[in-house]
Design a protein around this motif. Sequence first.
Motif, PDB file in Angstrom:
ATOM      1  N   PRO A 138       0.810  -1.207   0.000  1.00 34.14           N
ATOM      2  CA  PRO A 138       0.000   0.000   0.000  1.00 34.14           C
ATOM      3  C   PRO A 138       0.851   1.268   0.000  1.00 34.14           C
ATOM      4  CG  PRO A 138      -0.755  -1.524   1.689  1.00 34.14           C
ATOM      5  CD  PRO A 138       0.534  -2.058   1.149  1.00 34.14           C
ATOM      6  N   ARG A 139       0.383   2.257  -0.709  1.00 32.78           N
ATOM      7  CA  ARG A 139       0.998   3.583  -0.717  1.00 32.78           C
ATOM      8  C   ARG A 139       0.039   4.531   0.008  1.00 32.78           C
ATOM      9  NH1 ARG A 139       1.623   0.669  -4.640  1.00 32.78           N
ATOM     10  NH2 ARG A 139      -0.169   1.282  -5.843  1.00 32.78           N
ATOM     11  N   GLY A 140       0.585   5.405   0.768  1.00 33.69           N
ATOM     12  CA  GLY A 140      -0.262   6.338   1.493  1.00 33.69           C
ATOM     13  C   GLY A 140      -0.831   5.712   2.762  1.00 33.69           C
ATOM     14  N   GLU A 141      -1.713   6.464   3.378  1.00 34.82           N
ATOM     15  CA  GLU A 141      -2.323   6.033   4.638  1.00 34.82           C
ATOM     16  C   GLU A 141      -3.207   4.812   4.408  1.00 34.82           C
ATOM     17  OE1 GLU A 141      -5.512   7.727   7.929  1.00 34.82           O
ATOM     18  OE2 GLU A 141      -4.753   9.062   6.377  1.00 34.82           O
ATOM     19  N   VAL A 142      -3.145   3.859   5.313  1.00 34.15           N
ATOM     20  CA  VAL A 142      -4.004   2.679   5.265  1.00 34.15           C
ATOM     21  C   VAL A 142      -5.104   2.864   6.305  1.00 34.15           C
ATOM     22  CG1 VAL A 142      -4.104   0.190   5.648  1.00 34.15           C
ATOM     23  CG2 VAL A 142      -2.106   1.196   4.524  1.00 34.15           C
ATOM     24  N   ARG A 143      -6.338   2.626   5.918  1.00 34.17           N
ATOM     25  CA  ARG A 143      -7.445   2.724   6.877  1.00 34.17           C
ATOM     26  C   ARG A 143      -8.358   1.513   6.705  1.00 34.17           C
ATOM     27  NH1 ARG A 143      -8.999   5.930   2.677  1.00 34.17           N
ATOM     28  NH2 ARG A 143     -11.141   5.662   1.987  1.00 34.17           N
ATOM     29  N   GLN A 144      -9.018   1.147   7.777  1.00 35.24           N
ATOM     30  CA  GLN A 144      -9.978   0.054   7.761  1.00 35.24           C
ATOM     31  C   GLN A 144     -10.899   0.223   8.956  1.00 35.24           C
ATOM     32  OE1 GLN A 144      -7.274  -3.307   7.992  1.00 35.24           O
ATOM     33  NE2 GLN A 144      -7.624  -3.532  10.178  1.00 35.24           N
ATOM     34  N   PRO A 145     -12.098  -0.355   8.898  1.00 34.17           N
ATOM     35  CA  PRO A 145     -13.015  -0.235  10.027  1.00 34.17           C
ATOM     36  C   PRO A 145     -12.537  -1.058  11.225  1.00 34.17           C
ATOM     37  CG  PRO A 145     -13.988  -1.581   8.274  1.00 34.17           C
ATOM     38  CD  PRO A 145     -12.690  -1.047   7.749  1.00 34.17           C
ATOM     39  N   ALA A 146     -12.976  -0.686  12.403  1.00 34.64           N
ATOM     40  CA  ALA A 146     -12.538  -1.333  13.645  1.00 34.64           C
ATOM     41  C   ALA A 146     -12.912  -2.816  13.691  1.00 34.64           C
ATOM     42  CB  ALA A 146     -13.122  -0.603  14.847  1.00 34.64           C
ATOM     43  N   TRP A 147     -14.049  -3.198  13.103  1.00 29.49           N
ATOM     44  CA  TRP A 147     -14.488  -4.589  13.195  1.00 29.49           C
ATOM     45  C   TRP A 147     -13.470  -5.562  12.574  1.00 29.49           C
ATOM     46  CZ3 TRP A 147     -15.083  -7.429   8.792  1.00 29.49           C
ATOM     47  CH2 TRP A 147     -15.347  -6.758   7.599  1.00 29.49           C
ATOM     48  N   THR A 148     -12.683  -5.118  11.581  1.00 31.53           N
ATOM     49  CA  THR A 148     -11.720  -6.038  10.961  1.00 31.53           C
ATOM     50  C   THR A 148     -10.624  -6.441  11.949  1.00 31.53           C
ATOM     51  OG1 THR A 148     -10.383  -4.253  10.021  1.00 31.53           O
ATOM     52  CG2 THR A 148     -12.145  -5.142   8.647  1.00 31.53           C
ATOM     53  N   GLY A 149     -10.151  -5.485  12.744  1.00 25.44           N
ATOM     54  CA  GLY A 149      -9.143  -5.804  13.758  1.00 25.44           C
ATOM     55  C   GLY A 149      -9.701  -6.713  14.842  1.00 25.44           C
ATOM     56  N   GLU A 150     -10.955  -6.485  15.232  1.00 28.03           N
ATOM     57  CA  GLU A 150     -11.594  -7.351  16.224  1.00 28.03           C
ATOM     58  C   GLU A 150     -11.730  -8.769  15.671  1.00 28.03           C
ATOM     59  OE1 GLU A 150     -15.351  -5.728  17.517  1.00 28.03           O
ATOM     60  OE2 GLU A 150     -14.519  -3.696  17.486  1.00 28.03           O
ATOM     61  N   MET A 151     -12.167  -8.891  14.437  1.00 28.39           N
ATOM     62  CA  MET A 151     -12.408 -10.184  13.826  1.00 28.39           C
ATOM     63  C   MET A 151     -11.111 -10.963  13.604  1.00 28.39           C
ATOM     64  SD  MET A 151     -14.262 -11.080  10.188  1.00 28.39           S
ATOM     65  CE  MET A 151     -13.014 -10.284   9.189  1.00 28.39           C
ATOM     66  N   LEU A 152     -10.045 -10.273  13.214  1.00 26.57           N
ATOM     67  CA  LEU A 152      -8.812 -10.957  12.809  1.00 26.57           C
ATOM     68  C   LEU A 152      -7.727 -10.970  13.879  1.00 26.57           C
ATOM     69  CD1 LEU A 152      -8.716  -9.687   9.133  1.00 26.57           C
ATOM     70  CD2 LEU A 152      -9.449 -11.926   9.983  1.00 26.57           C
ATOM     71  N   GLY A 153      -8.066 -10.602  15.092  1.00 24.62           N
ATOM     72  CA  GLY A 153      -7.081 -10.557  16.171  1.00 24.62           C
ATOM     73  C   GLY A 153      -6.363 -11.874  16.405  1.00 24.62           C
ATOM     74  N   ALA A 154      -7.019 -13.005  16.174  1.00 24.82           N
ATOM     75  CA  ALA A 154      -6.395 -14.318  16.383  1.00 24.82           C
ATOM     76  C   ALA A 154      -6.133 -15.046  15.064  1.00 24.82           C
ATOM     77  CB  ALA A 154      -7.284 -15.176  17.282  1.00 24.82           C
ATOM     78  N   TYR A 155      -6.286 -14.362  13.945  1.00 24.29           N
ATOM     79  CA  TYR A 155      -6.180 -15.034  12.646  1.00 24.29           C
ATOM     80  C   TYR A 155      -4.811 -15.703  12.461  1.00 24.29           C
ATOM     81  CZ  TYR A 155      -7.142 -16.086   7.795  1.00 24.29           C
ATOM     82  OH  TYR A 155      -7.366 -16.749   6.618  1.00 24.29           O
ATOM     83  N   PHE A 156      -3.744 -14.977  12.743  1.00 27.13           N
ATOM     84  CA  PHE A 156      -2.405 -15.549  12.615  1.00 27.13           C
ATOM     85  C   PHE A 156      -1.780 -15.871  13.966  1.00 27.13           C
ATOM     86  CE2 PHE A 156      -2.568 -13.856   8.244  1.00 27.13           C
ATOM     87  CZ  PHE A 156      -2.222 -15.027   7.585  1.00 27.13           C
ATOM     88  N   ALA A 157      -2.622 -16.031  14.998  1.00 29.50           N
ATOM     89  CA  ALA A 157      -2.111 -16.502  16.286  1.00 29.50           C
ATOM     90  C   ALA A 157      -1.668 -17.953  16.122  1.00 29.50           C
ATOM     91  CB  ALA A 157      -3.206 -16.392  17.350  1.00 29.50           C
ATOM     92  N   PRO A 158      -0.683 -18.388  16.912  1.00 28.42           N
ATOM     93  CA  PRO A 158      -0.248 -19.783  16.810  1.00 28.42           C
ATOM     94  C   PRO A 158      -1.407 -20.723  17.099  1.00 28.42           C
ATOM     95  CG  PRO A 158       1.271 -18.508  18.144  1.00 28.42           C
ATOM     96  CD  PRO A 158       0.083 -17.631  17.879  1.00 28.42           C
ATOM     97  N   HIS A 159      -1.404 -21.859  16.421  1.00 27.59           N
ATOM     98  CA  HIS A 159      -2.455 -22.841  16.636  1.00 27.59           C
ATOM     99  C   HIS A 159      -1.904 -24.061  17.371  1.00 27.59           C
ATOM    100  CE1 HIS A 159      -0.527 -24.427  12.994  1.00 27.59           C
ATOM    101  NE2 HIS A 159      -1.036 -25.572  13.290  1.00 27.59           N
ATOM    102  N   ASP A 160      -2.800 -24.822  17.933  1.00 26.73           N
ATOM    103  CA  ASP A 160      -2.439 -26.070  18.614  1.00 26.73           C
ATOM    104  C   ASP A 160      -2.171 -27.110  17.533  1.00 26.73           C
ATOM    105  OD1 ASP A 160      -2.281 -28.466  19.956  1.00 26.73           O
ATOM    106  OD2 ASP A 160      -4.279 -28.352  20.838  1.00 26.73           O
ATOM    107  N   ARG A 161      -0.913 -27.433  17.331  1.00 26.09           N
ATOM    108  CA  ARG A 161      -0.528 -28.344  16.236  1.00 26.09           C
ATOM    109  C   ARG A 161      -1.176 -29.722  16.377  1.00 26.09           C
ATOM    110  NH1 ARG A 161       3.211 -25.812  13.224  1.00 26.09           N
ATOM    111  NH2 ARG A 161       4.430 -24.213  14.230  1.00 26.09           N
ATOM    112  N   GLY A 162      -1.545 -30.096  17.568  1.00 28.00           N
ATOM    113  CA  GLY A 162      -2.155 -31.419  17.730  1.00 28.00           C
ATOM    114  C   GLY A 162      -3.641 -31.431  17.488  1.00 28.00           C
ATOM    115  N   GLY A 163      -4.321 -30.288  17.667  1.00 24.82           N
ATOM    116  CA  GLY A 163      -5.772 -30.322  17.605  1.00 24.82           C
ATOM    117  C   GLY A 163      -6.400 -29.543  16.480  1.00 24.82           C
ATOM    118  N   VAL A 164      -5.672 -28.734  15.763  1.00 31.18           N
ATOM    119  CA  VAL A 164      -6.308 -27.936  14.708  1.00 31.18           C
ATOM    120  C   VAL A 164      -5.845 -28.423  13.358  1.00 31.18           C
ATOM    121  CG1 VAL A 164      -6.608 -25.624  13.784  1.00 31.18           C
ATOM    122  CG2 VAL A 164      -6.415 -25.947  16.211  1.00 31.18           C
TER     123      VAL A 164
END
Length: 164
Positions: A138-164
């Motif tokens: 992206p060039r320039g300022e990046v903006r997005q609505p607050a709900w995207t950060g709430e929704m994706l807060g755990a998207y790239f969090a580590p997962h349990d390799r044995g159960g997921v």
Amino acid sequence: MTGQGIQIVPVAHVVGGRVEPTDDYWGGTQAIIRIDGDRFPPQATQGLDEFSHLEIVFHFHLTDPSDLNLAARRPRDNPDWPEVGTFGHRNMRRFNWLGVSRCRLLKVDGLDLHVEDLDAVDGTPVIDIKPWFEEMGPRGEVRQPAWTGEMLGAYFAPHDRGGV
């Protein structure tokens, strides 16, 4: 626009990693993007090992075609988030069932690309592979609505390799 279809043939498939798509916990997921050796020579990956990240275009092959809703809907059906139209989402419910993911390139082994944090599952058809160039970000300022950060807060969090 003519409405004519296009033919797309996968250049690779995802091998290993996750077997089922989930909404979150893709962090640390490792897989191989195996390029089709019948159509591409080993030189097709020459120079790729100089890049830290790849951008992958893939087909959501496991989605239920009857689950397509082109109208506005709430992300993840969460009543706390606003209704958003099809093009305001990045989910799998898309007209052409295409996804885009940026992942870390760990190693190039011939036509096998070892990657981490690819949010596509084992068997996923890969449509294209592009090295990530900072200048294409992206060039320039990046903006997005607050709900995207709430929704994706755990998207790239580590997962349990044995159960997921």
